[in-house]
Scaffold this motif. Structure first.
Motif, PDB file in Angstrom:
ATOM      1  N   SER A 150     -24.682  13.084  -8.743  1.00  0.00           N
ATOM      2  CA  SER A 150     -24.141  13.722  -9.260  1.00  0.00           C
ATOM      3  C   SER A 150     -24.668  13.919 -10.734  1.00  0.00           C
ATOM      4  O   SER A 150     -24.277  12.551 -11.447  1.00  0.00           O
ATOM      5  CB  SER A 150     -22.563  14.553  -9.245  1.00  0.00           C
ATOM      6  OG  SER A 150     -21.681  15.248 -10.134  1.00  0.00           O
ATOM      7  N   CYS A 154     -19.780  17.343 -12.852  1.00  0.00           N
ATOM      8  CA  CYS A 154     -20.002  18.272 -11.666  1.00  0.00           C
ATOM      9  C   CYS A 154     -19.152  18.853 -10.364  1.00  0.00           C
ATOM     10  O   CYS A 154     -19.445  19.015  -9.259  1.00  0.00           O
ATOM     11  CB  CYS A 154     -22.070  18.170 -11.239  1.00  0.00           C
ATOM     12  SG  CYS A 154     -22.944  18.978 -12.631  1.00  0.00           S
ATOM     13  N   ALA A 256     -29.561  12.259 -12.865  1.00  0.00           N
ATOM     14  CA  ALA A 256     -29.583  13.672 -12.426  1.00  0.00           C
ATOM     15  C   ALA A 256     -29.956  14.886 -11.106  1.00  0.00           C
ATOM     16  O   ALA A 256     -29.092  15.744 -10.848  1.00  0.00           O
ATOM     17  CB  ALA A 256     -30.885  13.535 -14.089  1.00  0.00           C
ATOM     18  N   ASP A 257     -30.603  13.330 -10.450  1.00  0.00           N
ATOM     19  CA  ASP A 257     -30.976  14.475  -9.083  1.00  0.00           C
ATOM     20  C   ASP A 257     -31.073  12.811  -7.928  1.00  0.00           C
ATOM     21  O   ASP A 257     -31.233  11.654  -8.763  1.00  0.00           O
ATOM     22  CB  ASP A 257     -32.076  15.457  -8.993  1.00  0.00           C
ATOM     23  CG  ASP A 257     -32.989  14.629  -9.561  1.00  0.00           C
ATOM     24  OD1 ASP A 257     -33.688  13.349 -10.548  1.00  0.00           O
ATOM     25  OD2 ASP A 257     -33.681  15.919 -11.054  1.00  0.00           O
ATOM     26  N   SER A 283     -24.945  20.091  -8.402  1.00  0.00           N
ATOM     27  CA  SER A 283     -24.843  20.804  -9.483  1.00  0.00           C
ATOM     28  C   SER A 283     -24.328  21.333  -9.909  1.00  0.00           C
ATOM     29  O   SER A 283     -22.663  21.748  -9.513  1.00  0.00           O
ATOM     30  CB  SER A 283     -26.538  21.500  -9.450  1.00  0.00           C
ATOM     31  OG  SER A 283     -26.822  22.549 -10.191  1.00  0.00           O
ATOM     32  N   ASP A 284     -23.859  21.948 -11.128  1.00  0.00           N
ATOM     33  CA  ASP A 284     -23.078  22.799 -11.925  1.00  0.00           C
ATOM     34  C   ASP A 284     -23.415  24.173 -11.710  1.00  0.00           C
ATOM     35  O   ASP A 284     -22.774  25.446 -12.456  1.00  0.00           O
ATOM     36  CB  ASP A 284     -22.728  22.416 -13.161  1.00  0.00           C
ATOM     37  CG  ASP A 284     -23.316  22.706 -13.936  1.00  0.00           C
ATOM     38  OD1 ASP A 284     -24.931  22.373 -13.785  1.00  0.00           O
ATOM     39  OD2 ASP A 284     -23.739  22.599 -15.463  1.00  0.00           O
ATOM     40  N   LYS A 285     -25.054  24.453 -10.884  1.00  0.00           N
ATOM     41  CA  LYS A 285     -24.624  26.231 -10.915  1.00  0.00           C
ATOM     42  C   LYS A 285     -25.120  26.196  -9.549  1.00  0.00           C
ATOM     43  O   LYS A 285     -25.453  25.408  -9.270  1.00  0.00           O
ATOM     44  CB  LYS A 285     -26.634  26.045 -11.613  1.00  0.00           C
ATOM     45  CG  LYS A 285     -26.591  25.595 -13.264  1.00  0.00           C
ATOM     46  CD  LYS A 285     -25.504  26.494 -14.390  1.00  0.00           C
ATOM     47  CE  LYS A 285     -26.083  25.716 -15.454  1.00  0.00           C
ATOM     48  NZ  LYS A 285     -24.894  26.079 -16.523  1.00  0.00           N
ATOM     49  N   THR A 290     -21.892  22.563  -6.518  1.00  0.00           N
ATOM     50  CA  THR A 290     -22.828  23.545  -5.694  1.00  0.00           C
ATOM     51  C   THR A 290     -23.729  22.073  -5.210  1.00  0.00           C
ATOM     52  O   THR A 290     -23.852  21.191  -6.169  1.00  0.00           O
ATOM     53  CB  THR A 290     -23.419  23.775  -6.292  1.00  0.00           C
ATOM     54  OG1 THR A 290     -22.582  25.427  -7.243  1.00  0.00           O
ATOM     55  CG2 THR A 290     -24.565  24.575  -5.497  1.00  0.00           C
ATOM     56  N   SER A 292     -26.777  20.649  -4.416  1.00  0.00           N
ATOM     57  CA  SER A 292     -28.252  22.065  -4.655  1.00  0.00           C
ATOM     58  C   SER A 292     -29.388  20.769  -3.189  1.00  0.00           C
ATOM     59  O   SER A 292     -30.335  21.664  -3.313  1.00  0.00           O
ATOM     60  CB  SER A 292     -29.012  21.268  -5.417  1.00  0.00           C
ATOM     61  OG  SER A 292     -28.652  20.014  -5.521  1.00  0.00           O
TER      62      SER A 292
END
Length: 303
Positions: A150, A154, A256-257, A283-285, A290, A292
Motif C-alpha cells: 500500500s 491508504c 505503490a503496487d 489504493s485510495d480510489k 480499496t 485494487s
C-alpha cells in the motif's frame, strides 16, 4: 477524538466543524497554513472550518509546533527522546505525531531533533469489517503468509487491525502476536489495548520489529504474527526466519503496487522463496482502503 495536544482554537474548531470519523490527518508546518486530510482529501482549515484558500486557514508558528510536541511528550521531552529520534511520538488512543525538523547528531548517532519544522498528526480509525474482502483469499481453508502492499495513508493499518481481530476470533482459535512498534494498531495504555484487536492476541509495543518478532516467538509461542510497515533489512530477515519456522506472517509494506515491491531489493529473498502466498494491493480510489488487486506467490492475479 483526542485533540488536546493542538492549540485551543484549532481543537475547538475541529470539535465544532468536523466529523471525527472523517478526520484522518492534520499537518502543521512552520509559518504555513494548516491542512487536514478529511474524508481522503486535503483541505485548509480555518476558524470557519474547511476552506480552499490558505489565506483563510490557521497560520502555524514555530512556537505552536514546539508546544504541540511538548504536550505530546506529556511535558517531558527527555523521557520520549528515543521516540523523537525515530521521528514520531505516539499518544493515547494510538494517535501518532510525526516530526520533521533539524536532526542533531553525536558520534554518528541521532541525538535528538530540534527546531521543529513540521508535524503530521495521524488519527487511527476502527472500521470493523473493512478487511472482509481479504479473509477468503488470505485464509481459504488455511491461514497463509500474506503481505498488504500500500502507498502511505491508504488504510493498511486499519485493515491489519481488522484482520487481527477477525483472525484471533476464528474457530479454532489461533494465538496471535501483534508486533505494534509504533503503538498504533492496539494503542496500549499501561499494557491494555485501547482499540479492538480481538481475543487471543498478545501485544509487543514500542520495540523494533526484529527484536519483538524473535523474542515473541521464544516467549509467547504464537501461531500467527501480525505487524505493520516492514522496511528495514532486519525486519525482513526476522519475518523470513519466523515464516521458515512455521509461524504464519501477516504484514504490510509501503509500495505503490506489486511492481514497485518487486523493485525493492530488501524483499528479494522473500519474493524469491515465495514466502508470501498472497499479496493484497491497496489504493485510495475511490475510497481509502480499496483493494485494487490480490495476487498469488508468483504475482498472478487472483482477484
Amino acid at each position: 477524538m483526542n485533540t488536546n495536544i493542538l492549540p485551543n482554537k484549532i481543537s475547538e474548531t475541529i470539535d465544532r466543524k468536523l466529523n471525527s470519523d472523517r478526520l484522518y490527518e492534520i499537518r502543521l508546518r512552520a509559518n504555513k497554513a494548516l491542512t487536514v486530510n478529511y474524508g481522503g482529501n486535503f483541505y485548509y482549515l480555518g476558524q470557519d472550518g474547511l476552506c480552499d484558500l490558505p489565506s483563510k486557514a490557521f497560520n502555524i508558528s514555530a512556537q505552536m509546533l514546539h508546544d504541540v510536541v511538548v504536550k505530546a511528550a506529556d511535558y517531558s521531552l527527555y523521557t520520549v527522546n528515543r521516540n523523537i529520534c525515530d521521528g514520531f511520538i505516539t499518544i493515547e488512543g494510538g494517535i501518532r505525531v510525526g516530526i520533521a525538523g533539524e536532526y542533531v547528531w553525536e558520534n554518528d548517532k541521532i541525538k535528538t531533533i530540534k527546531n521543529f519544522s513540521g508535524l503530521t498528526v495521524r488519527f487511527p480509525h476502527e472500521i470493523k469489517g473493512c478487511a472482509n474482502a481479504l479473509i477468503k483469499p488470505f485464509i481459504s481453508g488455511e491461514l497463509r503468509n500474506c503481505l498488504i502492499v500500500s502507498p502511505p495513508a491508504c488504510g493498511k493499518t486499519t485493515m491489519l487491525r481488522d484482520l487481527c481481530r477477525s483472525i484471533s476470533e476464528m474457530s479454532p482459535a489461533s494465538n496471535v502476536l501483534l508486533v505494534d512498534e509504533r503503538s498504533e494498531m492496539a494503542a496500549c495504555q499501561n499494557g491494555i489495548p485501547q482499540l479492538d484487536i480481538g481475543n487471543n492476541v498478545d501485544v509487543i509495543s514500542n520495540c523494533d520489529k526484529a527484536t519483538a518478532i524473535m523474542r515473541g516467538i521464544r516467549s509467547m509461542n504464537p501461531q500467527v504474527i501480525i505487524t505493520d510497515e516492514l522496511s528495514r533489512s532486519a525486519d525482513v530477515e526476522a519475518v523470513y526466519t519466523a515464516a521458515s519456522s512455521g509461524v504464519k506472517i501477516i504484514a504490510s509494506v509501503h509500495a505503490a503496487d506489486q511492481y514497485d515491491l518487486m523493485n525493492k531489493t530488501t524483499f528479494d529473498n522473500l519474493i524469491k522463496h515465495r514466502m508470501f502466498a498472497r499479496y493484497a494491493v491497496l489504493s485510495d480510489k475511490p475510497t481509502i482502503g480499496t483493494v485494487s488487486g490480490i495476487y498469488d506467490e508468483n504475482f498472478g492475479r487472483i482477484y
